[in-house]
Motif scaffolding. Structure first.
Motif, PDB file in Angstrom:
ATOM      1  N   PHE A  18       0.995  -1.042  -0.052  1.00 11.66           N
ATOM      2  CA  PHE A  18      -0.032  -0.041  -0.067  1.00 11.66           C
ATOM      3  C   PHE A  18       0.765   1.202  -0.101  1.00 11.66           C
ATOM      4  CE2 PHE A  18      -2.541   3.271   2.305  1.00 11.66           C
ATOM      5  CZ  PHE A  18      -3.922   3.335   1.248  1.00 11.66           C
ATOM      6  N   TYR A  19       1.908   1.445   0.761  1.00 14.77           N
ATOM      7  CA  TYR A  19       2.907   2.559   0.775  1.00 14.77           C
ATOM      8  C   TYR A  19       3.555   2.577  -0.689  1.00 14.77           C
ATOM      9  CZ  TYR A  19       6.841   5.222   1.984  1.00 14.77           C
ATOM     10  OH  TYR A  19       7.973   6.242   2.049  1.00 14.77           O
ATOM     11  N   PHE A  20       3.853   1.683  -1.234  1.00 16.14           N
ATOM     12  CA  PHE A  20       4.471   2.057  -2.410  1.00 16.14           C
ATOM     13  C   PHE A  20       3.561   2.348  -3.717  1.00 16.14           C
ATOM     14  CE2 PHE A  20       8.327   0.267  -0.382  1.00 16.14           C
ATOM     15  CZ  PHE A  20       9.262   1.183  -0.633  1.00 16.14           C
ATOM     16  N   LYS A  21       2.327   1.550  -3.385  1.00 21.31           N
ATOM     17  CA  LYS A  21       1.385   1.936  -4.488  1.00 21.31           C
ATOM     18  C   LYS A  21       1.041   3.326  -4.526  1.00 21.31           C
ATOM     19  CE  LYS A  21      -0.611  -0.452  -7.821  1.00 21.31           C
ATOM     20  NZ  LYS A  21       0.049  -0.876  -8.886  1.00 21.31           N
ATOM     21  N   THR A  22       0.934   3.955  -3.353  1.00 23.67           N
ATOM     22  CA  THR A  22       0.541   5.414  -2.999  1.00 23.67           C
ATOM     23  C   THR A  22       1.802   6.122  -3.675  1.00 23.67           C
ATOM     24  OG1 THR A  22      -0.824   4.751  -0.906  1.00 23.67           O
ATOM     25  CG2 THR A  22      -0.126   7.087  -1.171  1.00 23.67           C
ATOM     26  N   LYS A  23       2.983   5.720  -3.398  1.00 22.88           N
ATOM     27  CA  LYS A  23       4.010   6.431  -3.635  1.00 22.88           C
ATOM     28  C   LYS A  23       4.090   6.535  -5.302  1.00 22.88           C
ATOM     29  CE  LYS A  23       7.632   7.324  -1.522  1.00 22.88           C
ATOM     30  NZ  LYS A  23       8.223   8.734  -1.242  1.00 22.88           N
ATOM     31  N   GLN A  24       3.627   5.459  -5.845  1.00 18.20           N
ATOM     32  CA  GLN A  24       3.498   5.409  -7.437  1.00 18.20           C
ATOM     33  C   GLN A  24       2.632   6.233  -7.946  1.00 18.20           C
ATOM     34  OE1 GLN A  24       2.056   1.322  -8.983  1.00 18.20           O
ATOM     35  NE2 GLN A  24       1.863   2.398 -10.897  1.00 18.20           N
ATOM     36  N   PHE A  25       1.391   6.407  -7.290  1.00 17.67           N
ATOM     37  CA  PHE A  25       0.212   7.429  -7.830  1.00 17.67           C
ATOM     38  C   PHE A  25       0.528   8.723  -7.602  1.00 17.67           C
ATOM     39  CE2 PHE A  25      -2.635   3.627  -7.286  1.00 17.67           C
ATOM     40  CZ  PHE A  25      -2.809   3.450  -8.638  1.00 17.67           C
ATOM     41  N   ARG A  26       1.435   9.054  -6.577  1.00 18.53           N
ATOM     42  CA  ARG A  26       1.701  10.543  -6.377  1.00 18.53           C
ATOM     43  C   ARG A  26       2.889  10.912  -7.028  1.00 18.53           C
ATOM     44  NH1 ARG A  26       1.339  12.081  -0.294  1.00 18.53           N
ATOM     45  NH2 ARG A  26       0.941  13.973  -1.181  1.00 18.53           N
ATOM     46  N   SER A  27       3.741  10.209  -7.549  1.00 17.33           N
ATOM     47  CA  SER A  27       5.054  10.373  -8.280  1.00 17.33           C
ATOM     48  C   SER A  27       4.734  10.947  -9.723  1.00 17.33           C
ATOM     49  CB  SER A  27       6.202   9.426  -8.360  1.00 17.33           C
ATOM     50  OG  SER A  27       6.823   9.503  -9.000  1.00 17.33           O
ATOM     51  N   PRO A  28       5.248  12.321 -10.044  1.00 17.86           N
ATOM     52  CA  PRO A  28       5.039  12.721 -11.373  1.00 17.86           C
ATOM     53  C   PRO A  28       6.284  12.135 -12.393  1.00 17.86           C
ATOM     54  CG  PRO A  28       6.262  14.262 -10.349  1.00 17.86           C
ATOM     55  CD  PRO A  28       5.819  13.026  -9.348  1.00 17.86           C
ATOM     56  N   LEU A  29       7.266  11.383 -11.928  1.00 13.01           N
ATOM     57  CA  LEU A  29       8.296  10.961 -13.051  1.00 13.01           C
ATOM     58  C   LEU A  29       7.852   9.633 -13.418  1.00 13.01           C
ATOM     59  CD1 LEU A  29      10.973  12.562 -10.568  1.00 13.01           C
ATOM     60  CD2 LEU A  29       9.869  13.493 -12.664  1.00 13.01           C
ATOM     61  N   PRO A  30       8.130   9.450 -14.521  1.00  8.66           N
ATOM     62  CA  PRO A  30       7.901   8.312 -15.189  1.00  8.66           C
ATOM     63  C   PRO A  30       8.612   6.880 -14.836  1.00  8.66           C
ATOM     64  CG  PRO A  30       8.714   9.438 -16.988  1.00  8.66           C
ATOM     65  CD  PRO A  30       8.413  10.201 -15.606  1.00  8.66           C
ATOM     66  N   ILE A  31       9.805   7.132 -14.483  1.00 12.41           N
ATOM     67  CA  ILE A  31      10.647   5.900 -14.198  1.00 12.41           C
ATOM     68  C   ILE A  31      10.581   5.622 -12.708  1.00 12.41           C
ATOM     69  CG2 ILE A  31      13.070   5.209 -13.965  1.00 12.41           C
ATOM     70  CD1 ILE A  31      13.812   6.536 -16.438  1.00 12.41           C
ATOM     71  N   ALA A  32      10.418   6.805 -12.022  1.00 13.91           N
ATOM     72  CA  ALA A  32      10.053   6.677 -10.447  1.00 13.91           C
ATOM     73  C   ALA A  32       8.689   5.928 -10.350  1.00 13.91           C
ATOM     74  CB  ALA A  32      10.047   7.778  -9.928  1.00 13.91           C
ATOM     75  N   LYS A  33       7.774   6.162 -11.162  1.00 16.90           N
ATOM     76  CA  LYS A  33       6.456   5.331 -10.944  1.00 16.90           C
ATOM     77  C   LYS A  33       6.766   3.768 -11.290  1.00 16.90           C
ATOM     78  CE  LYS A  33       2.918   8.531 -12.612  1.00 16.90           C
ATOM     79  NZ  LYS A  33       1.907   8.322 -11.728  1.00 16.90           N
ATOM     80  N   LYS A  34       7.547   3.594 -12.221  1.00 14.91           N
ATOM     81  CA  LYS A  34       7.786   2.082 -12.624  1.00 14.91           C
ATOM     82  C   LYS A  34       8.527   1.584 -11.323  1.00 14.91           C
ATOM     83  CE  LYS A  34       7.587   2.723 -17.323  1.00 14.91           C
ATOM     84  NZ  LYS A  34       8.502   2.338 -18.823  1.00 14.91           N
ATOM     85  N   TRP A  35       9.593   2.332 -10.931  1.00 10.68           N
ATOM     86  CA  TRP A  35      10.256   1.921  -9.777  1.00 10.68           C
ATOM     87  C   TRP A  35       9.573   1.581  -8.454  1.00 10.68           C
ATOM     88  CZ3 TRP A  35      12.821   4.667  -5.348  1.00 10.68           C
ATOM     89  CH2 TRP A  35      13.976   3.865  -4.608  1.00 10.68           C
ATOM     90  N   TYR A  36       8.404   2.371  -8.192  1.00 11.73           N
ATOM     91  CA  TYR A  36       7.585   2.200  -6.944  1.00 11.73           C
ATOM     92  C   TYR A  36       6.657   1.015  -7.278  1.00 11.73           C
ATOM     93  CZ  TYR A  36       9.397   6.695  -4.879  1.00 11.73           C
ATOM     94  OH  TYR A  36       9.867   7.762  -4.370  1.00 11.73           O
ATOM     95  N   LYS A  37       6.247   0.958  -8.581  1.00 12.96           N
ATOM     96  CA  LYS A  37       5.348  -0.188  -8.987  1.00 12.96           C
ATOM     97  C   LYS A  37       5.913  -1.324  -8.849  1.00 12.96           C
ATOM     98  CE  LYS A  37       2.519  -2.051 -12.754  1.00 12.96           C
ATOM     99  NZ  LYS A  37       2.429  -1.859 -14.292  1.00 12.96           N
ATOM    100  N   SER A  38       7.372  -1.676  -9.190  1.00 13.28           N
ATOM    101  CA  SER A  38       7.823  -2.867  -9.192  1.00 13.28           C
ATOM    102  C   SER A  38       8.029  -3.084  -7.379  1.00 13.28           C
ATOM    103  CB  SER A  38       9.319  -2.890  -9.668  1.00 13.28           C
ATOM    104  OG  SER A  38      10.149  -1.916  -9.487  1.00 13.28           O
ATOM    105  N   LYS A  39       8.226  -2.231  -6.636  1.00 14.22           N
ATOM    106  CA  LYS A  39       8.625  -2.465  -5.166  1.00 14.22           C
ATOM    107  C   LYS A  39       7.276  -2.708  -4.640  1.00 14.22           C
ATOM    108  CE  LYS A  39      12.411   0.142  -3.890  1.00 14.22           C
ATOM    109  NZ  LYS A  39      12.934   0.070  -2.420  1.00 14.22           N
ATOM    110  N   ALA A  40       6.016  -2.142  -4.958  1.00 13.62           N
ATOM    111  CA  ALA A  40       4.832  -2.218  -4.529  1.00 13.62           C
ATOM    112  C   ALA A  40       4.269  -3.854  -4.829  1.00 13.62           C
ATOM    113  CB  ALA A  40       3.622  -1.460  -5.097  1.00 13.62           C
TER     114      ALA A  40
END
Length: 101
Positions: A18-40
């Motif tokens: 849940f923490y990393f999925k929230t970080k994924q939705f809040r991040s505006p940067l595309p690579i950071a979104k993919k990184w957070y998604k993989s961590k989630a």
């Protein structure tokens, strides 16, 4: 006692997801979104894995073990693949943060 350990690890893995999925939705940067998604997804895979092990502990039976085997294989696969993705995207996240500041 082992059941409480499984429940604790299941809750921790869900919170991790849940923490990393929230970080994924809040991040505006595309690579950071993919990184957070993989961590989630690592958290989700560990949730599947420990949920299956908990079910095998609580309800020992033939059908349970067949389903648990499938879930354990799926959980390990999700964890391993997303660890690879997190390492790959992790190389570029710091550079992306530095460029976009």
């Amino acid at each position: 006692m082992l059941n409480f350990i499984f429940v604790f690890v299941i809750i921790v893995s869900f919170v991790f997801y849940f923490y990393f999925k929230t970080k994924q939705f809040r991040s505006p940067l595309p690579i950071a979104k993919k990184w957070y998604k993989s961590k989630a997804n690592i958290g989700f895979g560990s949730f599947i894995l420990f949920f299956a092990l908990n079910q095998a502990y609580l309800f020992p039976g033939l059908y349970t073990f067949i389903i648990v085997t499938i879930l354990v294989i799926l959980g390990i696969y999700v964890i391993v693949e997303n660890i690879k993705k997190a390492r790959h995207y992790g190389q570029f996240v710091e550079e992306e943060f530095r460029i976009n500041q």
